[in-house]
Motif scaffolding. Structure first.
Motif, PDB file in Angstrom:
ATOM      1  N   PRO A 160       0.800  -1.230   0.000  1.00  0.00           N
ATOM      2  CA  PRO A 160       0.000   0.000   0.000  1.00  0.00           C
ATOM      3  C   PRO A 160       0.833   1.281   0.000  1.00  0.00           C
ATOM      4  O   PRO A 160       0.366   2.328  -0.453  1.00  0.00           O
ATOM      5  CB  PRO A 160      -0.815  -0.118   1.298  1.00  0.00           C
ATOM      6  N   PHE A 161       2.051   1.213   0.481  1.00  0.00           N
ATOM      7  CA  PHE A 161       2.901   2.397   0.535  1.00  0.00           C
ATOM      8  C   PHE A 161       3.790   2.546  -0.699  1.00  0.00           C
ATOM      9  O   PHE A 161       4.117   3.662  -1.106  1.00  0.00           O
ATOM     10  CB  PHE A 161       3.801   2.353   1.780  1.00  0.00           C
ATOM     11  N   TYR A 162       4.207   1.412  -1.299  1.00  0.00           N
ATOM     12  CA  TYR A 162       5.197   1.471  -2.367  1.00  0.00           C
ATOM     13  C   TYR A 162       4.728   0.860  -3.682  1.00  0.00           C
ATOM     14  O   TYR A 162       5.413   0.998  -4.700  1.00  0.00           O
ATOM     15  CB  TYR A 162       6.482   0.750  -1.928  1.00  0.00           C
ATOM     16  N   GLY A 163       3.606   0.166  -3.682  1.00  0.00           N
ATOM     17  CA  GLY A 163       3.218  -0.598  -4.855  1.00  0.00           C
ATOM     18  C   GLY A 163       3.992  -1.911  -4.886  1.00  0.00           C
ATOM     19  O   GLY A 163       4.934  -2.117  -4.111  1.00  0.00           O
ATOM     20  N   VAL A 164       3.631  -2.806  -5.801  1.00  0.00           N
ATOM     21  CA  VAL A 164       4.258  -4.123  -5.850  1.00  0.00           C
ATOM     22  C   VAL A 164       5.739  -4.021  -6.200  1.00  0.00           C
ATOM     23  O   VAL A 164       6.597  -4.588  -5.519  1.00  0.00           O
ATOM     24  CB  VAL A 164       3.530  -5.035  -6.860  1.00  0.00           C
ATOM     25  N   LEU A 165       6.057  -3.304  -7.283  1.00  0.00           N
ATOM     26  CA  LEU A 165       7.459  -3.177  -7.690  1.00  0.00           C
ATOM     27  C   LEU A 165       8.287  -2.477  -6.623  1.00  0.00           C
ATOM     28  O   LEU A 165       9.409  -2.886  -6.319  1.00  0.00           O
ATOM     29  CB  LEU A 165       7.555  -2.421  -9.013  1.00  0.00           C
TER      30      LEU A 165
END
Length: 413
Positions: free
Chosen positions: A281-286
């Protein structure tokens, strides 16, 4: 098909390497043997009654009295004195663990995990909170690595099964690794430390030449997979940065899949699920993938420097067939005790005591150390102990020395 009893898979893997030192079977139970295999067997097993049940199928024969034995050159007085030392340690209850000690270690790891999440939750995902969080998580990962080591060695609970369960939780759920992979690799190291072709920790896949004999051997054969005379320099590029995030991560995942170790795989997946649910939720999957590998990059530096300062600087050679006590002292050294050194290394600054007594709880190493020093003094065996900074510097010195030996043999022999 008969189901293996609890802990049997780990026991079978361990016994394969423990019994490499057994060359003269006088009994179906090695703990009663007169040979030095007694010491290796006793060092690894807490419950002798349990493991004795599986001994008879492993007896492949007995050597006739006139047959050569690899035990003939071993010092019987050292073996006798070491067994007396172990008995003294048992009488002092040094194999009894303080459960509160290990509970507090686990608690401080979980606290760091919570602080890491709260830092990002409260301050956002900017560069500064991200870097701070990465260092906190790398610290928790390093400490979890030292803690799983305790449970993997059965040094916390009397019942092996309890140690196994907690071990899988810590190395699997808290670190995303495999308990069986660790057991298979780590106990080879303990059974034959710094022995080529037997200790995987000195099997460097031609990246480094170690000790004094291997560099000369490679040099004479004109083997040059890499410019080994510069290994003390490229160590900083391929050693600490890559071991955990690249080599270990690949090896662990492939081992679990190839061996169909679905239990360990499930534990590891629970770690990855928890991590990505927390930080995607903070950084995205990548971004979470990059964040995870940055954490492991930091942890890898910590792990490599601590684990190599006790071994790579010591004797590394082919099997010398020493007694248990002498072989461990030749391959290990200590770092001076302090509160920081104990915490920073997970008490692996007492590497000598840990190798002599793998099932002893780490908080008792400092109590048995004077007895070990006394035995070393009696038999003229060097007990090496050094400051932390010097121990770290000696890693580079030993790599430089081995590189020079290789270059000289490569050019002139």
């Amino acid at each position: 098909m008969t189901r293996e009893p609890p802990g049997c898979r780990r026991w079978n893997s361990l016994m394969l390497y423990t019994f490499r030192s057994i060359t003269s079977h006088r009994s179906s139970c090695p703990e009663r043997c007169a040979t030095s295999s007694h010491d290796a067997f006793r060092a690894f097993h807490r419950d002798l009654d349990f493991v004795r049940k599986f001994m008879k199928p492993l007896l492949i024969g007995e050597l006739a009295p006139e047959e050569p034995s690899q035990d003939h050159g071993k010092n019987s007085q050292i073996m006798e004195d070491f067994r007396a030392l172990r008995k003294a340690a048992e009488d002092m209850n040094l194999f009894k663990s303080n459960h509160l000690f290990f509970l507090l270690l686990l608690a401080h790891i979980l606290v760091m995990e919570s602080i890491a999440w709260f830092t990002i939750f409260y301050f956002g995902n900017g560069w500064i909170p991200t870097v701070i969080t990465a260092f906190v998580l790398a610290t928790s990962q390093a400490q979890a690595g030292w803690l799983q080591h305790d449970y993997g060695h059965l040094s916390v609970y009397k019942k092996s099964s309890w140690n196994h369960v907690v071990h899988k939780f810590i190395i699997g759920h808290l670190k995303g690794a495999s308990a069986n992979w660790w057991n298979h690799r780590h106990f080879q190291h303990h059974a034959k430390p710094n022995i080529f072709n037997k200790d995987p920790d000195v099997n460097m896949l031609h990246v480094f030449v170690l000790g004094e004999s291997q560099p000369i051997e490679y040099g004479k054969k004109k083997l040059k997979y890499l410019p080994y005379n510069h290994q003390h320099e490229y160590f900083f590029l391929v050693g600490p940065p890559l071991l955990i995030p690249v080599y270990f991560q690949y090896q662990i995942i492939m081992t679990m899949i190839v061996r169909r170790d679905w239990v360990d795989l499930a534990w590891a997946l629970s770690y990855y699920t928890r991590f990505f649910v927390t930080y995607t939720p903070f950084y995205g999957v990548l971004g979470a993938v990059v964040f995870l590998n940055f954490i492991r990059f930091l942890e890898s530096h910590w792990f490599v420097w601590v684990t190599q300062m006790n071994h790579i600087v010591m004797e590394i050679d082919h099997e010398p067939f020493r007694d248990w006590f002498s072989s461990q002292l030749a391959a290990t050294c200590n770092v001076e005790q302090s509160f920081f050194n104990d915490w920073f290394s997970g008490h692996l600054n007492f590497q000598i005591e840990h190798h002599l007594f793998p099932t002893m709880p780490r908080h008792n190493f400092h109590k048995v150390a004077p007895l070990v020093k006394s035995l070393c003094a009696k038999h003229g065996i060097q007990y090496q102990e050094k400051p932390l900074l010097r121990a770290l510097q000696d890693i580079i010195r030993s790599l430089r020395k081995s590189g020079k030996l290789w270059l000289d043999a490569y050019l002139h022999k």
